[in-house]
Design a protein around this motif. Sequence first.
Motif, mmCIF file in Angstrom:
data_model
loop_
_atom_site.group_PDB
_atom_site.id
_atom_site.type_symbol
_atom_site.label_atom_id
_atom_site.label_comp_id
_atom_site.label_asym_id
_atom_site.label_seq_id
_atom_site.Cartn_x
_atom_site.Cartn_y
_atom_site.Cartn_z
ATOM 1 N N ASP A 472 0.830 -1.217 0.000
ATOM 2 C CA ASP A 472 0.000 0.000 0.000
ATOM 3 C C ASP A 472 0.865 1.268 0.000
ATOM 4 O O ASP A 472 0.610 2.208 -0.769
ATOM 5 C CB ASP A 472 -0.929 0.010 1.215
ATOM 6 N N LEU A 473 1.878 1.289 0.849
ATOM 7 C CA LEU A 473 2.739 2.474 0.959
ATOM 8 C C LEU A 473 3.517 2.717 -0.336
ATOM 9 O O LEU A 473 3.651 3.865 -0.798
ATOM 10 C CB LEU A 473 3.711 2.318 2.130
ATOM 11 N N GLU A 474 4.025 1.621 -0.930
ATOM 12 C CA GLU A 474 4.822 1.784 -2.148
ATOM 13 C C GLU A 474 3.957 2.209 -3.328
ATOM 14 O O GLU A 474 4.387 3.035 -4.150
ATOM 15 C CB GLU A 474 5.567 0.476 -2.450
ATOM 16 N N VAL A 475 2.763 1.684 -3.429
ATOM 17 C CA VAL A 475 1.853 2.106 -4.505
ATOM 18 C C VAL A 475 1.570 3.601 -4.392
ATOM 19 O O VAL A 475 1.610 4.336 -5.389
ATOM 20 C CB VAL A 475 0.533 1.287 -4.462
ATOM 21 N N GLN A 476 1.296 4.075 -3.172
ATOM 22 C CA GLN A 476 1.024 5.495 -2.971
ATOM 23 C C GLN A 476 2.252 6.348 -3.300
ATOM 24 O O GLN A 476 2.140 7.413 -3.922
ATOM 25 C CB GLN A 476 0.585 5.746 -1.518
ATOM 26 N N ARG A 477 3.423 5.889 -2.902
ATOM 27 C CA ARG A 477 4.650 6.647 -3.198
ATOM 28 C C ARG A 477 4.867 6.777 -4.705
ATOM 29 O O ARG A 477 5.176 7.867 -5.216
ATOM 30 C CB ARG A 477 5.860 5.969 -2.550
ATOM 31 N N LEU A 478 4.693 5.671 -5.420
ATOM 32 C CA LEU A 478 4.926 5.686 -6.872
ATOM 33 C C LEU A 478 3.917 6.572 -7.597
ATOM 34 O O LEU A 478 4.218 7.143 -8.641
ATOM 35 C CB LEU A 478 4.869 4.262 -7.425
ATOM 36 N N LYS A 479 2.721 6.683 -7.022
ATOM 37 C CA LYS A 479 1.702 7.552 -7.625
ATOM 38 C C LYS A 479 2.012 9.039 -7.407
ATOM 39 O O LYS A 479 1.602 9.892 -8.190
ATOM 40 C CB LYS A 479 0.321 7.243 -7.030
ATOM 41 N N GLN A 480 2.727 9.329 -6.337
ATOM 42 C CA GLN A 480 2.958 10.734 -5.964
ATOM 43 C C GLN A 480 4.292 11.277 -6.483
ATOM 44 O O GLN A 480 4.438 12.482 -6.679
ATOM 45 C CB GLN A 480 2.904 10.871 -4.438
ATOM 46 N N SER A 517 8.895 -3.148 -15.757
ATOM 47 C CA SER A 517 8.617 -3.894 -14.526
ATOM 48 C C SER A 517 8.954 -3.034 -13.318
ATOM 49 O O SER A 517 9.600 -1.974 -13.446
ATOM 50 C CB SER A 517 9.442 -5.173 -14.486
ATOM 51 N N TYR A 518 8.560 -3.501 -12.148
ATOM 52 C CA TYR A 518 8.887 -2.767 -10.916
ATOM 53 C C TYR A 518 10.395 -2.599 -10.774
ATOM 54 O O TYR A 518 10.882 -1.521 -10.410
ATOM 55 C CB TYR A 518 8.304 -3.495 -9.703
ATOM 56 N N GLU A 519 11.161 -3.647 -11.070
ATOM 57 C CA GLU A 519 12.614 -3.579 -10.912
ATOM 58 C C GLU A 519 13.253 -2.593 -11.887
ATOM 59 O O GLU A 519 14.281 -1.987 -11.590
ATOM 60 C CB GLU A 519 13.213 -4.976 -11.060
ATOM 61 N N ASP A 520 12.616 -2.392 -13.065
ATOM 62 C CA ASP A 520 13.128 -1.416 -14.030
ATOM 63 C C ASP A 520 13.072 0.011 -13.488
ATOM 64 O O ASP A 520 13.804 0.888 -13.950
ATOM 65 C CB ASP A 520 12.320 -1.475 -15.338
ATOM 66 N N LEU A 521 12.202 0.239 -12.514
ATOM 67 C CA LEU A 521 12.036 1.594 -11.973
ATOM 68 C C LEU A 521 13.288 2.079 -11.249
ATOM 69 O O LEU A 521 13.415 3.278 -10.954
ATOM 70 C CB LEU A 521 10.843 1.634 -11.003
ATOM 71 N N PHE A 530 11.950 -5.817 -1.817
ATOM 72 C CA PHE A 530 10.800 -6.569 -1.315
ATOM 73 C C PHE A 530 10.868 -8.007 -1.823
ATOM 74 O O PHE A 530 11.516 -8.293 -2.842
ATOM 75 C CB PHE A 530 9.496 -5.947 -1.818
ATOM 76 N N PRO A 531 10.164 -8.945 -1.169
ATOM 77 C CA PRO A 531 10.008 -10.288 -1.749
ATOM 78 C C PRO A 531 9.342 -10.197 -3.122
ATOM 79 O O PRO A 531 8.598 -9.248 -3.400
ATOM 80 C CB PRO A 531 9.099 -11.007 -0.744
ATOM 81 N N ASP A 532 9.596 -11.184 -3.972
ATOM 82 C CA ASP A 532 9.058 -11.152 -5.342
ATOM 83 C C ASP A 532 7.538 -11.018 -5.360
ATOM 84 O O ASP A 532 6.983 -10.312 -6.207
ATOM 85 C CB ASP A 532 9.473 -12.420 -6.097
ATOM 86 N N PHE A 533 6.860 -11.723 -4.430
ATOM 87 C CA PHE A 533 5.395 -11.671 -4.472
ATOM 88 C C PHE A 533 4.862 -10.289 -4.101
ATOM 89 O O PHE A 533 3.790 -9.880 -4.540
ATOM 90 C CB PHE A 533 4.768 -12.777 -3.605
ATOM 91 N N VAL A 534 5.628 -9.525 -3.322
ATOM 92 C CA VAL A 534 5.244 -8.152 -2.983
ATOM 93 C C VAL A 534 5.459 -7.239 -4.196
ATOM 94 O O VAL A 534 4.590 -6.434 -4.549
ATOM 95 C CB VAL A 534 6.046 -7.649 -1.765
ATOM 96 N N LYS A 535 6.608 -7.383 -4.861
ATOM 97 C CA LYS A 535 6.867 -6.602 -6.078
ATOM 98 C C LYS A 535 5.790 -6.862 -7.127
ATOM 99 O O LYS A 535 5.327 -5.947 -7.816
ATOM 100 C CB LYS A 535 8.233 -6.970 -6.659
ATOM 101 N N ASN A 536 5.412 -8.113 -7.240
ATOM 102 C CA ASN A 536 4.389 -8.496 -8.221
ATOM 103 C C ASN A 536 3.068 -7.784 -7.954
ATOM 104 O O ASN A 536 2.384 -7.314 -8.874
ATOM 105 C CB ASN A 536 4.213 -10.013 -8.191
ATOM 106 N N GLN A 537 2.692 -7.684 -6.672
ATOM 107 C CA GLN A 537 1.440 -7.003 -6.325
ATOM 108 C C GLN A 537 1.504 -5.516 -6.641
ATOM 109 O O GLN A 537 0.553 -4.938 -7.162
ATOM 110 C CB GLN A 537 1.107 -7.209 -4.841
ATOM 111 N N ILE A 538 2.625 -4.883 -6.310
ATOM 112 C CA ILE A 538 2.779 -3.443 -6.595
ATOM 113 C C ILE A 538 2.610 -3.195 -8.090
ATOM 114 O O ILE A 538 1.878 -2.291 -8.518
ATOM 115 C CB ILE A 538 4.169 -2.960 -6.116
#
Length: 622
Positions: A472-480, A517-521, A530-538
């Motif tokens: 949740d926190l990372e999604v909000q950060r990336l949006k802002q 991908s998230y890692e490309d960011l 983060f664990p892979d499954f967390v990155k996948n969700q973001i």
Amino acid sequence: MNRMEFDVIVVGGGHAGCEAALASARLGKKTAMFTMYLDNIAMMSCNPSIGGPGKSHLVAEIDVLGGEIGRHTDRYNLQLKHLNTSKGPAARITRGQADKYWYRVKMKEIIENTPGLEVIQETIDEIITEDGHVTGVISSLGIEYKAKSVVLATGTFLKAKVVIGDVVYPAGRQGEGSAEELSESLLKNGIDLERYQTATPPRIDKRTVDFSKLKEMHGEENPNFFSLFTKKEKNRTVPTWLTHTTEKTIDVARELLHFSPIVTGVIKTHGPRHCPSLDRKVLNFPDKKDHQIFLEMESMESNELYVNGLTTAMPPFAQEKMMRTIAGLENAEIMRYGYAVEYDYAPAYQLYPSLENKKVRNLYFAGQINGTSGYEEAATQGFMAGVNAARKVDKKDPVIIDRSEAYIGVLIDDIIHKKTPEPYRVLPSRAEYRLTLRFDNAFMRLLDKSREIGIISEDKIEYLENCIKNIDLEVQRLKQESVPLSKANELLEKKGEKQRVVKGVTVSDILKFKNVSYEDLAYITDIQEFPDFVKNQIETIIKYEVFIDRERSQIEKFKKLESLKIPEDFDFSEIKGVSNIARHGMEEVQPISIGEATRISGVTGHDIALLIAHIERMKKDQ
């Protein structure tokens, strides 16, 4: 309590029975599991595969809630594959080939070493009832066992008959007996029974196959495991092999079709539509010649190969003759012939969403006795029935998962409300909210339910809570967070994207591009490990935000209908103007909410409007 008295009794030692017994015992209930043969606990009677479309979701969901099948498959498998990776996130799944021997042996070991769980080799002939409640069971040896709740997970064994050609004999599967008496006891207690059929292909000797004619396919060393809690450096990659039927196969099958028990009428019942026998394929698809045949190992401890795609109960000589026409199997020797099983089941419209029977209280039904097909469907029902049977002992409300929350809810809701002419199998097409109910986000959807059930340890709950918080926190950060145009376009060029951004963008806007991908960011912002499954969700939440939000609004409408409750002991015969088919369906199912009533076969929008109006009038009168 003495040895003849238990909190919960589970009848059956298959996948439903194992999950039910483990769930009950892990919730602190004195539990007994009865099985006809101890050595066949958790036996995989058909293909020892776990997962696939819809089925993966069930396994992941009950894993988060405290089930065993997911982590057990992760431990004792021959191969795992992550499928549909080129498709959208709703379609991505895992499929595994379990090791039939080790899966069974190690599940028996877990059950025997679970505190509070006793395993007894006995056939149960009768349920004991008093004042509409089940109070125990009676075995074939005449022994009475008392219980506060009973779960029936009898699989294909009720008045079961094995069929091979014109040979028919009582058996729940080849080599084992049939439970002949329990059906009569259920009928006497007002429970309706019907009959279904299932079948399995021949098994052949691996040493007699010409593998040079087959295509070899391997699993993955680092697959997406079924359980988030699985820690494994690498997985087995034991191969499976692909071949096809030929025009000659179809000619032989057609020539011998008059020996098929489907054609002769020896088998009159319906089997699973999604894995038809070869004789049904020839009848239903006469122009298709090249049906896929997968050869799959059953265990590292055996030379048996499962001939996936050649299901049949035709006579042995017909099975041999068809086999000879398939590339690579010209000299294959059959170790076990294919066969069908016909058995009694209790249609699930007789159950509440808790899987408790409506006519006999404290009696729960799980697995193939409910008219379903598949290990995953059975395990899911077993787990939920075991949880709710244990909660009933504690006088707690049942745990109900609705169809907007999980494939568990889709499965249970469907079998209660939607009649099918064949054993029910869960499929993604049956779920309205597929993007929300992804295989990879079960831990996010069901964490509150897991906490309520109380099987998963507190440290694991806390770990998953932190993972969700980080998402949740990372999604909000990336949006802002804004990104300079030049830097953003450099990344898009590096990733082969043709489009460029021309005005101010956030990091999340860049992540929405297909190839990023998230890692490309890391090229444009600081990212965390983060664990892979967390990155996948973001990544998924941001890329599919518009579609997820659309489903969320649909789910809110669904929840409103679910919250409109129908009074207990409501008399559906008093509603004026509804169709006879709608009235019959509602009387049969006894829905507890307006939402549930909408999903009963034959009930229209007009019928629902009349139902709501009648309830409103009742409230005014009161």
